[in-house]
Design a protein around this motif. Structure first.
Motif, PDB file in Angstrom:
ATOM      1  N   MET A  71       0.290  -1.257   0.113  1.00 34.43           N
ATOM      2  CA  MET A  71       0.046  -0.194   0.242  1.00 34.43           C
ATOM      3  C   MET A  71       0.863   2.241   0.194  1.00 34.43           C
ATOM      4  N   ALA A  72       0.236   2.138  -0.966  1.00 33.87           N
ATOM      5  CA  ALA A  72       1.354   3.622  -0.888  1.00 33.87           C
ATOM      6  C   ALA A  72       0.699   5.116  -0.504  1.00 33.87           C
ATOM      7  N   LEU A  73       0.651   5.472   0.084  1.00 31.09           N
ATOM      8  CA  LEU A  73       0.173   6.614   0.111  1.00 31.09           C
ATOM      9  C   LEU A  73       0.223   7.670  -0.926  1.00 31.09           C
ATOM     10  N   GLU A  74      -0.577   8.288  -1.740  1.00 32.79           N
ATOM     11  CA  GLU A  74      -0.287   9.071  -2.961  1.00 32.79           C
ATOM     12  C   GLU A  74      -1.661   9.764  -2.704  1.00 32.79           C
ATOM     13  N   THR A  75      -1.451  11.013  -3.879  1.00 38.19           N
ATOM     14  CA  THR A  75      -2.442  11.872  -3.950  1.00 38.19           C
ATOM     15  C   THR A  75      -2.537  12.056  -5.018  1.00 38.19           C
ATOM     16  N   THR A  76      -4.222  12.009  -5.608  1.00 37.07           N
ATOM     17  CA  THR A  76      -4.090  12.141  -7.250  1.00 37.07           C
ATOM     18  C   THR A  76      -4.450  13.432  -8.239  1.00 37.07           C
ATOM     19  N   LEU A  77      -4.911  13.879  -8.874  1.00 41.28           N
ATOM     20  CA  LEU A  77      -5.240  15.200  -9.334  1.00 41.28           C
ATOM     21  C   LEU A  77      -6.767  14.582  -9.952  1.00 41.28           C
ATOM     22  N   ILE A  78      -8.217  14.870  -9.638  1.00 44.38           N
ATOM     23  CA  ILE A  78      -9.285  15.004 -10.302  1.00 44.38           C
ATOM     24  C   ILE A  78      -9.697  16.009 -10.828  1.00 44.38           C
ATOM     25  N   LEU A  79      -9.961  16.209 -11.893  1.00 46.77           N
ATOM     26  CA  LEU A  79     -11.194  16.858 -12.664  1.00 46.77           C
ATOM     27  C   LEU A  79     -12.233  16.573 -13.022  1.00 46.77           C
ATOM     28  N   PHE A  80     -13.450  17.650 -11.679  1.00 46.06           N
ATOM     29  CA  PHE A  80     -14.672  17.777 -12.074  1.00 46.06           C
ATOM     30  C   PHE A  80     -15.007  18.090 -13.363  1.00 46.06           C
ATOM     31  N   LYS A  81     -15.521  17.409 -14.480  1.00 46.59           N
ATOM     32  CA  LYS A  81     -15.780  18.113 -15.893  1.00 46.59           C
ATOM     33  C   LYS A  81     -16.626  18.720 -16.309  1.00 46.59           C
ATOM     34  N   PRO A  82     -16.507  20.121 -16.916  1.00 49.33           N
ATOM     35  CA  PRO A  82     -18.421  20.312 -17.168  1.00 49.33           C
ATOM     36  C   PRO A  82     -19.136  19.468 -16.784  1.00 49.33           C
ATOM     37  N   ASP A  83     -19.982  18.445 -17.429  1.00 48.47           N
ATOM     38  CA  ASP A  83     -21.163  17.405 -17.265  1.00 48.47           C
ATOM     39  C   ASP A  83     -21.378  17.388 -15.771  1.00 48.47           C
ATOM     40  N   ALA A  84     -20.220  17.830 -14.786  1.00 43.28           N
ATOM     41  CA  ALA A  84     -20.458  17.126 -13.259  1.00 43.28           C
ATOM     42  C   ALA A  84     -20.883  18.111 -12.356  1.00 43.28           C
ATOM     43  N   VAL A  85     -20.078  19.455 -13.426  1.00 43.01           N
ATOM     44  CA  VAL A  85     -20.568  20.738 -12.912  1.00 43.01           C
ATOM     45  C   VAL A  85     -22.276  21.443 -13.186  1.00 43.01           C
ATOM     46  N   ALA A  86     -22.534  21.598 -14.800  1.00 41.96           N
ATOM     47  CA  ALA A  86     -23.780  21.956 -15.154  1.00 41.96           C
ATOM     48  C   ALA A  86     -24.258  20.645 -14.191  1.00 41.96           C
ATOM     49  N   LYS A  87     -24.262  19.325 -14.166  1.00 41.50           N
ATOM     50  CA  LYS A  87     -25.318  18.618 -13.215  1.00 41.50           C
ATOM     51  C   LYS A  87     -26.133  19.045 -12.385  1.00 41.50           C
ATOM     52  N   ASN A  88     -24.850  19.439 -11.206  1.00 39.01           N
ATOM     53  CA  ASN A  88     -24.453  19.569  -9.933  1.00 39.01           C
ATOM     54  C   ASN A  88     -25.021  18.468  -9.316  1.00 39.01           C
ATOM     55  N   LEU A  89     -23.263  18.128 -10.061  1.00 39.89           N
ATOM     56  CA  LEU A  89     -23.003  15.997  -9.400  1.00 39.89           C
ATOM     57  C   LEU A  89     -21.983  16.254  -8.512  1.00 39.89           C
ATOM     58  N   VAL A  90     -21.591  17.851  -8.304  1.00 43.35           N
ATOM     59  CA  VAL A  90     -20.118  17.510  -7.497  1.00 43.35           C
ATOM     60  C   VAL A  90     -19.902  17.385  -6.180  1.00 43.35           C
ATOM     61  N   GLY A  91     -20.867  17.452  -5.354  1.00 40.23           N
ATOM     62  CA  GLY A  91     -20.998  16.961  -4.268  1.00 40.23           C
ATOM     63  C   GLY A  91     -21.112  15.849  -3.752  1.00 40.23           C
ATOM     64  N   THR A  92     -21.708  14.953  -4.885  1.00 39.57           N
ATOM     65  CA  THR A  92     -22.452  14.387  -4.685  1.00 39.57           C
ATOM     66  C   THR A  92     -21.329  12.820  -5.197  1.00 39.57           C
ATOM     67  N   VAL A  93     -20.441  13.325  -5.861  1.00 36.73           N
ATOM     68  CA  VAL A  93     -19.215  12.909  -6.573  1.00 36.73           C
ATOM     69  C   VAL A  93     -18.165  12.519  -5.498  1.00 36.73           C
ATOM     70  N   LEU A  94     -18.151  14.315  -4.851  1.00 37.57           N
ATOM     71  CA  LEU A  94     -17.254  14.035  -3.895  1.00 37.57           C
ATOM     72  C   LEU A  94     -17.387  13.127  -2.654  1.00 37.57           C
ATOM     73  N   SER A  95     -18.831  13.163  -2.389  1.00 38.74           N
ATOM     74  CA  SER A  95     -18.823  12.172  -1.461  1.00 38.74           C
ATOM     75  C   SER A  95     -18.810  10.473  -1.801  1.00 38.74           C
ATOM     76  N   ARG A  96     -19.003  10.782  -2.604  1.00 39.59           N
ATOM     77  CA  ARG A  96     -18.021   8.734  -2.806  1.00 39.59           C
ATOM     78  C   ARG A  96     -16.700   9.203  -2.290  1.00 39.59           C
ATOM     79  N   TYR A  97     -16.000   9.807  -2.897  1.00 38.96           N
ATOM     80  CA  TYR A  97     -14.442   9.953  -2.704  1.00 38.96           C
ATOM     81  C   TYR A  97     -14.272  10.000  -0.745  1.00 38.96           C
ATOM     82  N   GLU A  98     -15.259  10.147  -0.151  1.00 37.57           N
ATOM     83  CA  GLU A  98     -14.697  10.854   1.242  1.00 37.57           C
ATOM     84  C   GLU A  98     -14.954  10.098   1.480  1.00 37.57           C
ATOM     85  N   GLN A  99     -16.293   8.825   1.085  1.00 36.86           N
ATOM     86  CA  GLN A  99     -16.734   7.420   1.272  1.00 36.86           C
ATOM     87  C   GLN A  99     -15.981   6.991   1.564  1.00 36.86           C
ATOM     88  N   ALA A 100     -15.423   6.702   0.615  1.00 34.54           N
ATOM     89  CA  ALA A 100     -14.174   5.944   0.200  1.00 34.54           C
ATOM     90  C   ALA A 100     -12.741   6.131   1.250  1.00 34.54           C
TER      91      ALA A 100
END
Ligand code: ADP
Length: 143
Positions: free
Chosen positions: A1-30
């Motif tokens: 196991m390695a402690l890493e940092t990754t780069l994520i971009l919420f693309k314009p479809d995620a921004v336009a469809k108000n999905l940022v919080g929902t998707v971010l919560s999946r990352y946090e719940q993981a």
């Protein structure tokens, strides 16, 4: 196991469809941690650099246009093996091929532009993550 940092971009479809919080919560719940977060407009220059591996593809101008439809949200996300685990959470590039329960399977565009409107970008290797974090975050913007 390695402690890493990754780069994520919420693309314009995620921004336009108000999905940022929902998707971010999946990352946090993981169990992953937010280390940096910012909204930004992507210039032709940064997109040419970020998508240099597809710059010669016929669909590149459409991808560039899509990525400029709205500002995107860049996220630096930290965790054990986060780079490959986030790619698993996302599912494959083509949302139509992505299983239910994956982010692209649940929220990606299933018609027409399915390969393009796929919610998030995420780094695909430690080398890519290092370069991409530097590309989208300045010094002092990752905590
Ligand atoms: P990923 O983002 O899953 O790592 P790639 O790096 O191969 O995928 O492609 C970069 C982005 O270009 C994809 O996320 C998608 O938005 C777009 N793309 C890839 N292949 C196609 C295609 N055949 N048609 C339209 N857009 C595509």
């Amino acid at each position: 196991m390695a402690l890493e940092t990754t780069l994520i971009l919420f693309k314009p479809d995620a921004v336009a469809k108000n999905l940022v919080g929902t998707v971010l919560s999946r990352y946090e719940q993981a169990g992953f941690k937010v280390r940096g977060l910012k909204m930004m407009k992507l210039s032709d220059e940064i997109l040419a650099e970020h998508y240099s591996h597809i710059a010669d593809k016929p669909f590149f101008p459409d991808v560039r246009g899509f990525m400029q439809e709205t500002p995107v949200i860049a996220l630096a996300l930290e965790g054990d093996d986060v780079i490959s685990k986030v790619r698993d959470l996302l599912g494959p590039t083509d949302s139509k091929a992505a299983a239910a329960g994956t982010i692209r399977g649940d929220f990606g565009d299933k018609e027409g532009d399915a390969k393009m409107r796929n919610v998030c970008h995420a780094s695909d290797s430690p080398e890519a993550a290092e370069a991409e974090l530097k590309r989208f975050f300045g010094e002092g913007e990752i905590f």
